[in-house]
Write an enzyme that holds these catalytic residues in place. Sequence first.
Site, short mmCIF file in Angstrom:
data_model
loop_
_atom_site.label_atom_id
_atom_site.label_comp_id
_atom_site.label_asym_id
_atom_site.label_seq_id
_atom_site.Cartn_x
_atom_site.Cartn_y
_atom_site.Cartn_z
N ASP A 44 0.82 -1.32 -0.02
CA ASP A 44 -0.10 -0.02 -0.16
C ASP A 44 0.72 1.33 0.11
OD1 ASP A 44 1.04 -0.19 2.48
OD2 ASP A 44 -1.25 -0.29 3.36
N SER A 45 2.38 1.07 0.01
CA SER A 45 3.01 2.03 -0.04
C SER A 45 2.93 2.76 -1.85
CB SER A 45 4.61 1.68 -0.13
OG SER A 45 4.83 0.88 -1.00
N ASP A 83 -1.21 -6.01 -0.21
CA ASP A 83 -1.52 -5.49 1.10
C ASP A 83 -2.93 -5.17 1.06
OD1 ASP A 83 0.44 -4.98 2.99
OD2 ASP A 83 1.08 -3.06 1.80
N LYS A 113 -1.40 -9.51 2.64
CA LYS A 113 -0.77 -8.89 3.92
C LYS A 113 -1.39 -7.69 4.82
CE LYS A 113 2.98 -6.04 3.85
NZ LYS A 113 2.67 -4.87 4.50
N GLU A 115 -1.39 -5.70 8.56
CA GLU A 115 -0.70 -5.01 9.55
C GLU A 115 -1.02 -5.20 10.91
OE1 GLU A 115 0.34 -0.95 8.82
OE2 GLU A 115 1.09 -1.37 6.73
N GLU A 183 9.40 -4.31 10.30
CA GLU A 183 9.57 -3.13 9.66
C GLU A 183 10.34 -2.33 10.96
OE1 GLU A 183 7.13 -1.48 7.12
OE2 GLU A 183 8.07 0.68 7.02
O1 KIV Z 1 3.55 -1.28 1.50
C1 KIV Z 1 4.73 -1.52 1.55
O2 KIV Z 1 5.25 -1.12 0.52
C2 KIV Z 1 5.20 -2.32 2.63
C3 KIV Z 1 6.71 -2.73 2.65
C4 KIV Z 1 7.36 -1.42 3.20
C5 KIV Z 1 6.94 -3.87 3.44
O3 KIV Z 1 4.37 -2.70 3.52
#
Ligand code: KIV
Length: 259
Positions: A44-45, A83, A113, A115, A183
């Site tokens: 989600d980055s 994510d 994924k 969190e 992280e």
């Molecule tokens: O969203 C993302 O890019 C991440 C990585 C930094 C692990 O969760």
Amino acid sequence: MAVTIHQLRKWKEKGRPISVLTAWDYAFASLLDQAGIDVLLVGDSLAMVALGYPTTLSLSLEEMLYHAQAVTRGVNHALVVCDLPFLSYQESPQQALRSAGTLLQQAGIAAVKVEGGYPDMVNTVHYLVERGIPVMGHVGLTPQSVHQFSGYRRQGTSDPEADRILQEAIALETAGAFAIVLEHIPHPLASKISQTLKIPTIGIGAGAGCDGQVLVTADLLGLSEWQPPFAKVYSNLQDSITGAVQQFCDDVRNHQFPQ
Ligand code: KIV
């Protein structure tokens, strides 16, 4: 041969480090896949590096689906993990199942994924895994909690906090997570977690003791406006792109292109 979850576990057992990068579109996904990356994370980055949002919190499930579909079109080899965006899974395990199911069914990703390792999230992971959806955990600095943390700060710096993160990682493994992102935590803590767990740990700002490493591709390629202190810039594409575009503009204005 396509990378599988089983393969990741075998690599950990053999001490073969796992490479993970983020992807948000077809073009980058196919390049990274052809270059031999093991796992592609539709992280989600992408909210920040591809869509210009200030944090990951603004990204919707619909936007994530659109990007995940583009990524899977470009991938033949890597395991694709996606994510779950903020507020698409925290409400209840049932909400998480609907969101994860949408991404698996409509984008063809292999796993999601989530969190956090607090008890409700551990239950959610268990709920998803029992229903056949592979889950990667993520503890330490979890960017969807940026406001709770008052910034992108290193986590686990006190003994009680470090112990909480270790216990969260153990609980996620017990719930059935197939891997865990660690992280921005102290390197000795990440090594301890990696040695304690049977599932692979994927570090970002967590040192060399993890079973694999992940970077945000925009950081690795020098495309992001800001890089975290632990990122390594392998190439400065921002300069290359700016130079190429300036050259094109000059050529057009000077009647050098087309010749
Ligand atoms: O969203 C993302 O890019 C991440 C990585 C930094 C692990 O969760």
